[in-house]
Design an enzyme around this catalytic site. Structure first.
Site, PDB file in Angstrom:
ATOM      1  N   GLY A  47      42.222  38.820  51.493  1.00 16.63           N
ATOM      2  CA  GLY A  47      43.070  39.713  50.705  1.00 16.63           C
ATOM      3  C   GLY A  47      44.008  40.610  51.484  1.00 16.63           C
ATOM      4  CD  GLU A 102      38.021  45.546  52.164  1.00 14.75           C
ATOM      5  OE1 GLU A 102      38.866  44.725  51.728  1.00 14.75           O
ATOM      6  OE2 GLU A 102      36.806  45.382  52.039  1.00 14.75           O
ATOM      7  CG  ASP A 103      42.013  43.158  49.433  1.00 20.81           C
ATOM      8  OD1 ASP A 103      40.954  43.777  49.685  1.00 20.81           O
ATOM      9  OD2 ASP A 103      42.019  42.053  48.866  1.00 20.81           O
ATOM     10  CG  ASP A 106      36.613  46.992  41.600  1.00 26.68           C
ATOM     11  OD1 ASP A 106      36.494  48.025  40.929  1.00 26.68           O
ATOM     12  OD2 ASP A 106      36.604  45.865  41.080  1.00 26.68           O
ATOM     13  CE  LYS A 134      41.012  47.420  40.301  1.00 27.20           C
ATOM     14  NZ  LYS A 134      40.450  46.174  39.750  1.00 27.20           N
ATOM     15  CG  PHE A 156      42.071  41.493  37.921  1.00 27.41           C
ATOM     16  CD1 PHE A 156      40.853  41.517  38.578  1.00 27.41           C
ATOM     17  CD2 PHE A 156      43.013  40.541  38.296  1.00 27.41           C
ATOM     18  CE1 PHE A 156      40.578  40.601  39.583  1.00 27.41           C
ATOM     19  CE2 PHE A 156      42.749  39.628  39.301  1.00 27.41           C
ATOM     20  CZ  PHE A 156      41.526  39.655  39.949  1.00 27.41           C
ATOM     21  CB  VAL A 157      46.167  44.638  40.756  1.00 27.32           C
ATOM     22  CG1 VAL A 157      46.522  45.822  39.868  1.00 27.32           C
ATOM     23  CG2 VAL A 157      45.089  45.020  41.768  1.00 27.32           C
ATOM     24  CG  ASP A 163      42.036  35.704  44.691  1.00 21.22           C
ATOM     25  OD1 ASP A 163      41.493  36.771  45.076  1.00 21.22           O
ATOM     26  OD2 ASP A 163      41.391  34.754  44.222  1.00 21.22           O
ATOM     27  NE  ARG A 169      43.507  34.693  48.502  1.00 23.64           N
ATOM     28  CZ  ARG A 169      42.537  35.579  48.294  1.00 23.64           C
ATOM     29  NH1 ARG A 169      42.794  36.861  48.362  1.00 23.64           N
ATOM     30  NH2 ARG A 169      41.315  35.191  48.009  1.00 23.64           N
TER      31      ARG A 169
HETATM   32  P1  IMP Z   1      34.118  45.818  45.464  1.00 25.53           P
HETATM   33  O1  IMP Z   1      32.998  45.284  46.293  1.00 25.53           O
HETATM   34  O2  IMP Z   1      33.728  45.972  44.010  1.00 25.53           O
HETATM   35  O3  IMP Z   1      34.730  47.083  46.018  1.00 25.53           O
HETATM   36  O4  IMP Z   1      35.232  44.713  45.393  1.00 25.53           O
HETATM   37  C1  IMP Z   1      35.946  44.348  46.458  1.00 25.53           C
HETATM   38  C2  IMP Z   1      36.573  42.972  46.287  1.00 25.53           C
HETATM   39  O5  IMP Z   1      36.708  42.565  44.918  1.00 25.53           O
HETATM   40  C3  IMP Z   1      37.961  43.031  46.849  1.00 25.53           C
HETATM   41  O6  IMP Z   1      37.957  42.806  48.226  1.00 25.53           O
HETATM   42  C4  IMP Z   1      38.650  41.954  46.047  1.00 25.53           C
HETATM   43  O7  IMP Z   1      38.458  40.708  46.653  1.00 25.53           O
HETATM   44  C5  IMP Z   1      37.957  41.955  44.705  1.00 25.53           C
HETATM   45  N1  IMP Z   1      38.719  42.734  43.700  1.00 25.53           N
HETATM   46  C6  IMP Z   1      38.360  43.879  43.107  1.00 25.53           C
HETATM   47  N2  IMP Z   1      39.279  44.304  42.224  1.00 25.53           N
HETATM   48  C7  IMP Z   1      40.275  43.379  42.271  1.00 25.53           C
HETATM   49  C8  IMP Z   1      41.547  43.250  41.591  1.00 25.53           C
HETATM   50  O8  IMP Z   1      41.955  44.072  40.752  1.00 25.53           O
HETATM   51  N3  IMP Z   1      42.286  42.161  41.921  1.00 25.53           N
HETATM   52  C9  IMP Z   1      41.900  41.237  42.837  1.00 25.53           C
HETATM   53  N4  IMP Z   1      40.727  41.311  43.490  1.00 25.53           N
HETATM   54  C10 IMP Z   1      39.909  42.378  43.207  1.00 25.53           C
END
Ligand code: IMP
Length: 184
Positions: A47, A102-103, A106, A134, A156-157, A163, A169
């Site tokens: 990402g 990081e991208d 969440d 977020k 969701f983005v 992706d 991507r």
């Molecule tokens: P977390 O572990 O919940 O913080 O999620 C992290 C991963 O979930 C990110 O590295 C993304 O790959 C994916 N992710 C979370 N939200 C989004 C979104 O809105 N769009 C795309 N990928 C997301």
């Protein structure tokens, strides 16, 4: 402008020019914070590939760059479901100043795994730079998050590295899913 990816519709949310300007400011801050420190900047694939490239073009201090991936393991002795392991790191982090790129953060679960595994190597310091966060989804606070591009809602983005079902991507801008009333 609206786009469609698989079964979802998205609308433009952050244009590349805004992303580029914000990225430049983050890099300027890094240049100040890490002057004379030679940090290791670790991008988490897939990402963050575009964000990392643009960020590194604006960082002017000496840095080492590295890329890692997260592999998911299911079951085994773990009762908590999926465990993520960081793979592909070829630099010894002991005593180093580390910046994780990081991208998106969440829930923060992925970042927790990463921080745990980076810490095992006893770096001198660890900071996190994320393009998107977020805040309403975040399950815990992270003192390490020092650089944030944009705080966004729970939608969701996709695009600029992020992706949806493996697609999108390569989009230059970031798009947000259009929530249809029946989904709520
Ligand atoms: P977390 O572990 O919940 O913080 O999620 C992290 C991963 O979930 C990110 O590295 C993304 O790959 C994916 N992710 C979370 N939200 C989004 C979104 O809105 N769009 C795309 N990928 C997301």
């Amino acid at each position: 402008m609206k786009i469609e990816i698989e079964d979802k519709e998205f609308t433009c949310f952050l244009e590349y020019e805004q992303i580029r300007k914000r990225t430049r400011l983050l890099a300027i801050q890094m240049n100040v914070d890490y002057d004379n420190r030679l940090p290791v900047v670790i991008a988490v694939l897939n990402g963050s590939f575009l964000f990392m490239a643009d960020l590194m073009k604006e960082v002017t201090i000496p840095v080492e760059v590295a890329f890692v991936k997260l592999a998911s393991y299911h079951g085994g002795e773990s009762t908590s479901g999926t465990v993520k392991k960081m793979i592909g790191l070829e630099i010894d982090l002991k005593g180093r100043d580390v910046i994780i790129v990081e991208d998106i953060v969440d829930t923060g679960i992925t970042l927790s795994y990463l921080l745990e595994q980076v810490r095992e190597q006893e770096p001198a310091s660890v900071a996190v730079c994320t393009l998107l966060i977020k805040p309403d989804s975040l399950q815990k606070e992270f003192d390490e998050i020092a650089y944030v591009g944009f705080e966004i809602g729970n939608e969701f983005v996709v695009g600029y590295g992020l992706d949806y079902k493996g697609l999108g991507r390569n989009l230059k801008d970031i798009y947000q899913a259009i929530v249809v009333p029946s989904e709520t």
